[in-house]
Every structure is written in C-alpha cells, then in structure tokens.
Design a protein around this motif. Structure first.
Motif, PDB file in Angstrom:
ATOM      1  N   PRO A 146       0.718  -1.313  -0.073  1.00  0.00           N
ATOM      2  CA  PRO A 146      -0.036   0.125   0.085  1.00  0.00           C
ATOM      3  C   PRO A 146       0.787   1.400   0.087  1.00  0.00           C
ATOM      4  N   SER A 147       0.447   2.334  -0.638  1.00  0.00           N
ATOM      5  CA  SER A 147       0.785   3.659  -0.695  1.00  0.00           C
ATOM      6  C   SER A 147       0.220   4.666  -1.102  1.00  0.00           C
ATOM      7  N   THR A 148       0.656   5.748  -1.360  1.00  0.00           N
ATOM      8  CA  THR A 148      -0.288   6.617  -1.630  1.00  0.00           C
ATOM      9  C   THR A 148      -1.017   6.676  -3.113  1.00  0.00           C
ATOM     10  N   GLY A 153      -0.521  -0.234  -4.185  1.00  0.00           N
ATOM     11  CA  GLY A 153       0.612   0.769  -4.865  1.00  0.00           C
ATOM     12  C   GLY A 153       0.341   0.892  -6.365  1.00  0.00           C
ATOM     13  N   SER A 154       1.196   0.558  -7.185  1.00  0.00           N
ATOM     14  CA  SER A 154       0.980   1.057  -8.557  1.00  0.00           C
ATOM     15  C   SER A 154       0.447  -0.201  -9.472  1.00  0.00           C
ATOM     16  N   SER A 155       0.292  -1.297  -8.735  1.00  0.00           N
ATOM     17  CA  SER A 155      -0.279  -2.492  -9.270  1.00  0.00           C
ATOM     18  C   SER A 155      -1.137  -2.470  -9.894  1.00  0.00           C
ATOM     19  N   VAL A 156      -2.445  -2.091  -8.835  1.00  0.00           N
ATOM     20  CA  VAL A 156      -3.690  -1.646  -9.174  1.00  0.00           C
ATOM     21  C   VAL A 156      -4.145  -0.241  -9.126  1.00  0.00           C
ATOM     22  N   PHE A 535      -8.640   6.254  -1.455  1.00  0.00           N
ATOM     23  CA  PHE A 535      -8.615   4.794  -1.119  1.00  0.00           C
ATOM     24  C   PHE A 535      -8.781   4.822   0.400  1.00  0.00           C
ATOM     25  N   TRP A 536      -8.340   5.653   1.297  1.00  0.00           N
ATOM     26  CA  TRP A 536      -8.241   5.573   2.498  1.00  0.00           C
ATOM     27  C   TRP A 536      -9.562   5.619   3.497  1.00  0.00           C
ATOM     28  N   SER A 537     -10.472   4.762   2.842  1.00  0.00           N
ATOM     29  CA  SER A 537     -11.643   4.712   3.614  1.00  0.00           C
ATOM     30  C   SER A 537     -11.792   3.746   4.404  1.00  0.00           C
ATOM     31  N   ILE A 545      -5.256  -4.281   6.789  1.00  0.00           N
ATOM     32  CA  ILE A 545      -5.284  -5.069   7.883  1.00  0.00           C
ATOM     33  C   ILE A 545      -5.541  -6.517   7.762  1.00  0.00           C
ATOM     34  N   THR A 546      -6.253  -6.901   6.633  1.00  0.00           N
ATOM     35  CA  THR A 546      -6.905  -8.261   6.370  1.00  0.00           C
ATOM     36  C   THR A 546      -5.641  -9.202   5.937  1.00  0.00           C
ATOM     37  N   PRO A 547      -4.744  -9.030   5.425  1.00  0.00           N
ATOM     38  CA  PRO A 547      -3.528  -9.737   5.086  1.00  0.00           C
ATOM     39  C   PRO A 547      -2.923 -10.115   6.383  1.00  0.00           C
ATOM     40  N   LEU A 548      -3.056  -9.285   7.506  1.00  0.00           N
ATOM     41  CA  LEU A 548      -2.137  -9.726   8.690  1.00  0.00           C
ATOM     42  C   LEU A 548      -3.172 -10.495   9.454  1.00  0.00           C
TER      43      LEU A 548
END
Length: 765
Positions: A146-148, A153-156, A535-537, A545-548
């Motif tokens: 995840p990024s800004t 990130g830039s993948s999707v 995105f930050w909703s 959090i889900t992947p963790l």
C-alpha cells in the motif's frame, strides 16, 4: 492442464510479467516473458549491449498468452463485491501458465482505462480496493505494498490517457527499433492512438525550446549493457475525440442545426452525409441539448452518402477556433509543441488501423489520395448492396481484412470484408473514415502526399517512393496493428519498461527506473494529473489489516467487517468508561506533567525539603498496599457511581503538634461555596467527609480555585488515605504550615476558637 515445468528448456532463465488491461468493454489479461537480463552474457561493444531486453509472448505456443472477459470492470461500480468472481477466470489463466515457483517474482498489474475514469472517485476506489484484495489473497504474484497511489500501490490503479500514450510510445519504438543504434543516429517514432472516447499523441520533439521543455516527461530505459537512455517526450490526450464520442457530438449538432431550419410539418428525418446512401438510423443527441425541447427527442438520420460533405461537417468538431492560451495549439485549445514532420514520423494504432484496414484494406503506409477514393466509393454505395456483399462474404468464409480474396495464390475478387467485421462497423465506416482524415490533416497537421499523377495513381506501394522524392524519407504516417507476431499496445510498452528495470545498474550514480508518470516535473499547472481516488476509507483500512489476520478473522469467514467490529467496541468502551473518567484522566495527565517539570528543574524530594523551598522535619510514611490499590480502584468506583451507588465519604485527619491525637470527624455533606477558598497557615486539623477542614487559629481568604484544581485536590486527598484512615502526609512535631490555597470552598461554623463546617452556613458559637 498443469503449469509449465521449470525443466522445459524454453523456461530456463525466463521471467514473466502479467498485465490486465481493464478497459470499458472488457478486461484482457496478457502474459509476457523475457530472459533474465542477469543471465545474458554481454560482450563489450557487441550489438546486444545496445539493445533492450527482448519481450515476447508469455506462452511458448498458441494464443494462450491472452485471455479476455466481459463486460468492463467499471460495470461493477454499484456491486464492487462482484469484482472477485469477475477476475477469477483471469487469475486462474495466469496461474495455469506461470510456474508456481516463479509467481512471487512475477509482477502483476491491473491497470484500468477509459471506463473507470468515468466513475466518481468513491466508486473508483471501491472497485479497485476489491480488485486489490482479491489478487493479494488468492495469488502469490508480486504486487506492490500500500502507498499513496492505492491499497496495492502502482500494481492496481487507473492510468490516465497520457500514460496510455507514453506506454504506447515505448511499445512502438521498441518494435520499430527506435531505441537501438547510436544516440546520434537514433530517431524515434511519434505515436497516435484513437479509441472510442479519446485520442492521444506522444512524440519526442526535435528542437525543444525552454518554454516547451516544461511540458515534457522523462522516459528512462536501460539497455542490456547497463547504459541508461533518456528521452524527453510530449504527450497529451483529447477527451471526446475518440470515434464514438465524436459521433455523439456530431449527431447532436446535426439535429440542432436541423431543428433550427425546420419547416412546419417537416418530418423528423435528418439528412446525414456521413452514412452510406439510404441507410436510416434512429439516434438521440446526448451532448449539450436542453432536455425539455424537441431537439432532445430521437430523430431518424438518413444517409446521403457524401464523403466530401462529411469531411466538411466533421471538421467543425475539431474546435480549431478555441482560444489557445499557450501557443501553439492543435485542437480544442490544447498546447502541442511544433512538429517537424521531416523528422517526426508517426505510427497510428487502434482506430487508425481499423478504419484503414478492415474495410478499405489500406493499412500500412498512408496515402491520402488512395484513402480518399476508397472512402468516397464506400460512402456513395447503396446500403442494401453493402449488406448483400457482406452477407455473401460471411457465408463463403472469405477471410482477410485487406479486401482481397485469393484462390491458388491469385487475387480473384476485391472489396470483400473480414467476417469478423460487424454491422456497426459498416454503418459507421463512412463517418470514422472522415473523422480519421480530419484529425490527421486538419487537427495534427500531417501533410497530404500528392504524387505527380494527381489523383490517377492509387497504388499504395508507391507511397514510400514518393515520400523519399519529397525528402521525407519514411512515410509521415502509417497505421499498424502488429509488428511480426507482437501486437502494438500500451501493455507491451509497460512490460518493456518492467523488463528494463531488471537490468543491473552499471554505475552507483544511476537511479532505479520508474514509470514515466513518476517523472512528472514538479511544476505548478502541469497538464498531466495522476488519478488518485480516495482509497483510505473504511474498506481501505480493512484491506491493509486483512492480510495480517488469520483467515478465520477475515470478513469472508466472519460474515462482517472485523475493522467495523473493533471500532464499535472502541466506541462502546469510550462511552461507558473513558468519557465519565475524562476529568480524572485530565487531572492525572496534569499531575504527571508537573512531576516531570519539577524533576527537570532539579527539585529535591528528600526528607525536609518541600517543592516550594520550605523545610519540614519528620519522615514521610510510605504508602501502604491498600493506598495503592485504592488509587487505582478510585476511577473504577467513580464509573460505577453513575449507576446509583455513591461512594461512602472518607474521614481525613491531619495531626499537628497542638493536636497529637487522630480525630475522625464525619459530618453531613456540605454545600460548596462557588466564591470562596481558604488558606490554613498554622496548626490545623482537616477532616474530609465531603472534604471538610477544621482550624484552631484563623482562616484567611484566597482567590477561588479553578474546577480542575478542585477535582485534583479531591483526587489527591482520597488517594493519600492509608488503610487505617491516616493520610500519608508529612507530620511535624513542631508547628507546621501547609498552604491549601486552591482547595474546596466550604461554609463554616465557629466553636471554642476553632471553625467547623456542619453544612448550615457560617455561624459563631
């Protein structure tokens, strides 16, 4: 079919990359591959040293490197949960053709285009978040953190029209060897792309002025020898200038002009020179037409089949007269640096190819004379005759988009269309042919090539020779779809960049390669704006959090959002516990701050030294376990006091030299005076039942304390009570003085030279 094995010779040292082109009508997954640049032996000075990694199809044979699903991903704007099922076939296809051992090092991109750009930012974010979550949880492909730019990130993400143009420019020059050779002799091609909604241009200006330099983007690539090449490219896009939206604008203008000159009793039939003769279509304007007028109603457009008139009517849609704040401009007031067509040669893809090749058979080197004649002949034909010929071609399965039918190696017929050409292509071919010609010549300014024979010569193979006679060298424009067996598309350009990123740096001073969009100059008002949905909703937080979390604690297993559940528990805790304790928490914070401040100032807390500098003798009695327990239980008791059970008053006594014995005085709670507070300077006795004070001498008045200090004093008094009711205050054998200025205000009565506080007002007995 199991994934390919690493034992296959074709697989040795091979890397892969996956791109999902999420367009408006469907999503196309494409698998590319290349040899690991670190495994290639490069001989110094060889030709290989000055070439880019060779990007190929991602499967050894067949067309399985491509897989498409419909409709477009933007159709899930109101049902983002359906994105997972939609992407499942694409992801399964990729995993079927890439060895599991290579998944973690294989980059996967889902890059959305025109359809997603039309959604609201919130809808964009919801769809992309669901796509990101599915790809992360159900595969091991290399996806950005995840990024800004987004949850993946830039993948999707959504790419702009300008990014499409830049990636397409890379693809064209990669396939046409525009990046090879020495830097002095290297000449790149310009790139033109037209879809249904927009058209893009990308090219490398020959001579760049200081003014135009601020509009250029750096495109950096790395050759196999480690050398970095950099090109400064101009790219822009015209929204609404694709063939479909241009047609919508044309229909609106045609109906508006018809209604302006309409006579009483005239039918709603609009003559249309851009349709084949006698073809009738019912169309409704969708742009800039008032909804409450007759103009907004559906009209019948009847074809008159005149390519020349169609060229004149569609030329107005270029908006060449729009004010140009930053000269020079081409169409619609959009700035484009000057183009030297003796140096810059352009290649057009997508609609430039389809409109030239599919029906006219004129794809490749462009000759306007030949193109104009083919378009005029087609437009003037009777529609019934066009359909009969088309159905005959389909029935006989005559293949070939070049309009020629071969038997035994000889051309036996011309003008036959590819069976894959749909009816809509035939209906719109006249309009699209005129629009393409106007954009090329009136819009972009590509010169029309006129050969010495005027309009007589129509052989396309003479175009390049005529171009050479005029000093143009290569054709100023040609339309292409593939080079060899590789299709020209922006997805190829993206993979060329990814393969180039894997070439080891030849110098520590070189920077790692990045996408061109990240090289945008930090200039106010730059004409390219990356798309960044919000995105930050709540869903964005959950995606992080889900992947963790264990699989049993995810939304899919629980049936509800774990993040929302935690927030609900936090709110309940705050409402029941934290909010009633807010004053006590504040007092604790203030006390801690003062403690740290005193320590920093060097105050000594040794026996006999007070913080205010006054000494006293005696030893401080350490707090008992009961005192500590009560200190921590007090806030809890305060919380439960709101339920109706009030804490019992606590007796507090202070023993001085004149009052050696402990006296426990408990009286009824007294009313607090809002205006008075007192200082007890000499021998005194304090009893706290609702915090009352008894003095043997006099009481001096002092300013009224703040409510925060009142609360704090009560809190400190109760927290210093020992197990036997004795306060853990320092006791002096001599006269002690303690300033309690800022303590509670009480009503008082006098008895035998002392004052008590029975709670009935101030009396002197």
């Amino acid at each position: 079919m199991p994934p390919p094995s690493g034992l296959d010779p074709w697989m040795v040292g091979r890397h892969f990359g996956v791109v999902i082109d999420a367009g408006s009508s469907g999503s196309r997954l494409q698998i590319y591959s290349w040899k690991d640049p670190r495994s290639i032996s490069i001989v110094k000075g060889s030709e290989l040293e000055f070439t880019l990694p060779k990007v190929e199809k991602g499967t050894e044979r067949g067309d399985e490197w491509v897989h498409k699903v419909e409709p477009g991903i933007s159709s899930f704007a109101n049902n983002p949960e359906g994105v997972a099922k939609y992407l499942q076939p694409l992801l399964s296809h990729a995993r079927k053709h890439i060895p599991p051992s290579l998944e973690k090092e294989t980059p996967l991109f889902l890059l959305a285009t025109a359809g997603m750009r039309l959604l609201t930012p919130v809808k964009q974010a919801e769809v992309l978040q669901e796509a990101c979550k599915f790809l992360v949880l159900h595969s091991s492909f290399k996806i950005d953190e995840p990024s800004t730019m987004g949850p993946c990130g830039s993948s999707v993400r959504i790419i702009t029209g300008e990014e499409e143009g830049l990636f397409g420019w890379i693809a064209v020059n990669y396939l046409m060897d525009g990046f090879t050779g020495s830097s002095q002799n290297r000449t790149t091609y310009g790139f033109l792309d037209m879809g249904g909604a927009s058209t893009q241009i990308a090219f490398e200006p020959g001579h760049v002025s200081e003014h135009d330099a601020k509009h250029l983007i750096d495109v950096r690539l790395r050759l196999l020898g480690g050398q970095e090449i950099k090109h400064k490219v101009f790219v822009t896009t015209w929204l609404g200038y694709g063939t479909n939206q241009a047609r919508e604008r044309y229909v609106g203008k045609a109906i508006t002009d018809f209604e302006a000159t309409r006579k009483d009793g005239q039918r709603d039939v609009v003559p249309d020179p851009c349709l084949p003769k006698d073809l009738e279509l019912t169309e409704k304007p969708v742009h800039d037409v008032p909804s409450d007028t007759h103009t907004n109603k559906a009209h019948r457009l009847q074809g008159t089949g005149s390519f020349e008139q169609c060229m004149q009517k569609t030329a107005a849609l270029l908006n060449k007269s729009t004010p140009c704040p930053d000269t020079p401009c081409l169409m619609n007031g959009i700035h484009v640096p000057p183009i030297d067509f003796s140096v810059s040669h352009f290649i057009g893809v997508s609609e430039y190819w389809y409109s030239s090749e599919h029906i006219f058979g004129l794809g490749g080197a462009y000759d306007f004379v030949q193109y104009e004649r083919a378009a005029s002949n087609f437009c003037s034909r009777d529609w019934d005759g066009i359909m009969k010929e088309h159905e005959l071609s389909r029935a006989q399965n005559r293949l070939g988009g070049d309009g020629e039918v071969e038997e035994d190696g000889k051309v036996v017929a011309v003008g036959k269309w590819d069976p894959s050409v749909e009816r809509s292509r035939l209906e719109m071919q006249c309009f699209k042919a005129a629009w393409i010609a106007n954009v090329l010549h009136e819009g972009i300014g590509i010169p029309r090539l006129m050969d010495p024979g005027g309009n007589v010569t129509t052989e396309g193979d003479k175009v390049e020779k005529e171009a050479e006679k005029k000093g143009l060298g290569r054709p100023a424009f040609q339309s292409l779809d593939t080079v060899g067996d590789i299709a020209i598309s922006w997805t190829l350009g993206k993979m060329v960049l990814e393969a180039s990123k894997e070439v080891p740096l030849s110098s520590s001073t070189h920077r790692p390669l990045v996408d061109p969009i990240e090289e945008i100059p930090d200039t106010p008002g730059f004409h390219i704006k990356p798309i960044r949905p919000p995105f930050w909703s709540m869903n964005g937080i959950e995606d992080r959090i889900t992947p963790l979390l264990p699989i049993k604690l995810t939304r899919s297993s629980l049936g509800f959002s774990p993040v929302l559940f935690l927030l609900l528990i936090s709110f309940i805790f705050f409402a029941i516990v934290a909010f009633p304790m807010r004053r006590h928490l504040r007092a604790s914070c203030l006390r801690s701050i003062r403690h740290v401040t005193k320590r920093d100032r060097g105050y000594s807390l040794e026996e006999g030294t007070m913080p205010n500098g006054h000494g006293y003798s005696g030893a401080s009695r350490p707090g008992s376990p009961t005192s500590t327990t009560q200190k921590w239980l007090y806030p809890i008791r305060r919380v439960f006091s709101f339920t109706g059970t009030k804490p019992q008053p606590v007796a507090l006594s202070v023993v001085t030299s004149h009052n050696p014995k402990l006296r426990h005085i408990s009286t009824t709670p007294t009313r607090v005076s809002p205006t008075r507070s007192y200082s007890l300077p000499n021998d005194f006795e304090v009893t706290a039942s609702s915090t009352q004070y008894v003095s043997r001498n006099s009481i001096s008045r002092s300013p009224s304390p703040s409510p925060a200090l009142l609360d704090e004093s009560l809190f400190m008094a109760n927290n210093n009570v020992l197990s036997n009711g004795v306060p853990s205050l320092a006791r002096s054998r001599n006269t002690s003085q303690m300033n309690l200025s800022g303590s509670f205000t009480r009503q008082m009565t006098s008895r035998n030279g002392s004052f008590q506080y029975p709670g009935k007002g101030l009396q002197d007995e």
